[in-house]
Design a protein around this motif. Structure first.
Motif, PDB file in Angstrom:
ATOM      1  N   MET A   1       1.053  -0.672  -0.459  1.00 51.73           N
ATOM      2  CA  MET A   1      -0.248  -0.107  -0.155  1.00 51.73           C
ATOM      3  C   MET A   1       1.054   1.207   0.490  1.00 51.73           C
ATOM      4  SD  MET A   1      -2.772   0.949   2.922  1.00 51.73           S
ATOM      5  CE  MET A   1      -4.145   0.092   2.028  1.00 51.73           C
ATOM      6  N   THR A   2       0.950   1.805  -0.672  1.00 48.86           N
ATOM      7  CA  THR A   2       1.312   3.884  -1.269  1.00 48.86           C
ATOM      8  C   THR A   2       0.907   4.427  -0.256  1.00 48.86           C
ATOM      9  OG1 THR A   2       0.047   4.057  -3.557  1.00 48.86           O
ATOM     10  CG2 THR A   2       2.305   3.206  -3.463  1.00 48.86           C
ATOM     11  N   ASP A   3       1.224   5.729   0.608  1.00 49.04           N
ATOM     12  CA  ASP A   3       1.448   6.617   0.792  1.00 49.04           C
ATOM     13  C   ASP A   3       1.469   7.441   0.257  1.00 49.04           C
ATOM     14  OD1 ASP A   3      -0.190   8.436   3.045  1.00 49.04           O
ATOM     15  OD2 ASP A   3       1.186   8.014   4.662  1.00 49.04           O
ATOM     16  N   ARG A   4       0.412   8.483  -0.337  1.00 46.37           N
ATOM     17  CA  ARG A   4       0.413   9.845  -1.186  1.00 46.37           C
ATOM     18  C   ARG A   4      -0.295  10.871  -0.455  1.00 46.37           C
ATOM     19  NH1 ARG A   4       3.899   8.262  -4.748  1.00 46.37           N
ATOM     20  NH2 ARG A   4       2.958   9.114  -6.279  1.00 46.37           N
ATOM     21  N   ARG A   5      -0.023  10.643   0.969  1.00 50.90           N
ATOM     22  CA  ARG A   5      -0.204  12.655   1.521  1.00 50.90           C
ATOM     23  C   ARG A   5       0.969  13.179   1.316  1.00 50.90           C
ATOM     24  NH1 ARG A   5      -1.943  10.430   7.271  1.00 50.90           N
ATOM     25  NH2 ARG A   5      -0.022   9.177   6.543  1.00 50.90           N
ATOM     26  N   LEU A   6       0.964  14.057   1.196  1.00 55.44           N
ATOM     27  CA  LEU A   6       1.416  15.700   1.134  1.00 55.44           C
ATOM     28  C   LEU A   6       2.578  15.615   2.586  1.00 55.44           C
ATOM     29  CD1 LEU A   6       1.173  17.052  -2.038  1.00 55.44           C
ATOM     30  CD2 LEU A   6       2.932  15.634  -1.735  1.00 55.44           C
ATOM     31  N   TRP A   7       3.534  15.707   2.912  1.00 56.48           N
ATOM     32  CA  TRP A   7       3.889  16.338   3.853  1.00 56.48           C
ATOM     33  C   TRP A   7       4.157  17.589   3.374  1.00 56.48           C
ATOM     34  CZ3 TRP A   7       5.879  11.819   7.340  1.00 56.48           C
ATOM     35  CH2 TRP A   7       5.236  11.153   7.330  1.00 56.48           C
ATOM     36  N   SER A   8       4.233  18.716   4.862  1.00 59.67           N
ATOM     37  CA  SER A   8       5.026  19.362   4.818  1.00 59.67           C
ATOM     38  C   SER A   8       6.580  19.575   5.280  1.00 59.67           C
ATOM     39  CB  SER A   8       4.686  20.909   5.561  1.00 59.67           C
ATOM     40  OG  SER A   8       3.608  21.066   6.502  1.00 59.67           O
ATOM     41  N   TYR A   9       7.172  20.700   6.095  1.00 58.88           N
ATOM     42  CA  TYR A   9       8.125  20.990   6.843  1.00 58.88           C
ATOM     43  C   TYR A   9       7.682  20.239   7.808  1.00 58.88           C
ATOM     44  CZ  TYR A   9      11.502  22.908   3.790  1.00 58.88           C
ATOM     45  OH  TYR A   9      12.003  23.504   2.183  1.00 58.88           O
ATOM     46  N   LYS A  10       5.886  20.772   9.095  1.00 51.72           N
ATOM     47  CA  LYS A  10       6.145  20.695   9.550  1.00 51.72           C
ATOM     48  C   LYS A  10       5.666  18.962   9.885  1.00 51.72           C
ATOM     49  CE  LYS A  10       1.431  22.221  12.818  1.00 51.72           C
ATOM     50  NZ  LYS A  10       0.611  22.784  12.430  1.00 51.72           N
ATOM     51  N   TRP A  45       6.554  16.736   0.279  1.00 48.35           N
ATOM     52  CA  TRP A  45       7.111  15.188   0.137  1.00 48.35           C
ATOM     53  C   TRP A  45       5.725  14.299   0.834  1.00 48.35           C
ATOM     54  CZ3 TRP A  45       9.086  19.141   2.023  1.00 48.35           C
ATOM     55  CH2 TRP A  45      10.701  19.723   1.708  1.00 48.35           C
ATOM     56  N   TYR A  46       6.185  13.403  -0.243  1.00 47.52           N
ATOM     57  CA  TYR A  46       5.148  12.287   0.055  1.00 47.52           C
ATOM     58  C   TYR A  46       5.740  11.145   0.993  1.00 47.52           C
ATOM     59  CZ  TYR A  46       3.012  12.688  -5.139  1.00 47.52           C
ATOM     60  OH  TYR A  46       2.450  12.978  -6.009  1.00 47.52           O
ATOM     61  N   ALA A  47       4.312  10.884   2.143  1.00 52.87           N
ATOM     62  CA  ALA A  47       4.993  10.283   3.286  1.00 52.87           C
ATOM     63  C   ALA A  47       6.032   8.961   2.980  1.00 52.87           C
ATOM     64  CB  ALA A  47       3.856  10.305   3.578  1.00 52.87           C
ATOM     65  N   ASP A  48       5.299   8.720   2.134  1.00 48.11           N
ATOM     66  CA  ASP A  48       6.388   7.112   2.173  1.00 48.11           C
ATOM     67  C   ASP A  48       7.620   7.932   1.676  1.00 48.11           C
ATOM     68  OD1 ASP A  48       3.992   5.252   1.879  1.00 48.11           O
ATOM     69  OD2 ASP A  48       3.531   5.093  -0.139  1.00 48.11           O
ATOM     70  N   THR A  49       7.557   8.795   0.377  1.00 51.38           N
ATOM     71  CA  THR A  49       9.135   9.065   0.211  1.00 51.38           C
ATOM     72  C   THR A  49       9.973   9.848   1.514  1.00 51.38           C
ATOM     73  OG1 THR A  49       8.602  10.522  -1.975  1.00 51.38           O
ATOM     74  CG2 THR A  49      10.301  11.089  -0.204  1.00 51.38           C
TER      75      THR A  49
END
Length: 66
Positions: A1-10, A45-49
């Motif tokens: 399963m891939t997590d494609r949520r985008l994360w900021s610096y925070k 960044w994607y959470a998976d990245t």
């Protein structure tokens, strides 16, 4: 399963338990992977990245991605 949520610096900072300015410094010094997406000049960044980066970064001390 891939997590494609985008994360900021925070979100990255919360994940690795540092301040957002520390994550910004990592990027400035080339220690963070390139952003997966840029919107309005802000990197994301994607959470998976991020999890893959955390698992492979020096000083990881055997922590596993969650």
């Amino acid at each position: 399963m891939t997590d494609r949520r985008l994360w900021s610096y925070k979100e990255i900072a919360a994940h690795i338990k540092v301040q957002p300015d520390t994550v910004r410094s990592y990027r400035k010094h080339g220690l963070l992977p390139p952003p997966d997406h840029v919107e309005g000049g802000k990197p994301f960044w994607y959470a998976d990245t991020v999890r893959l980066w955390v698992a492979s970064r020096p000083g990881n001390r055997g922590r596993r991605p969650d």
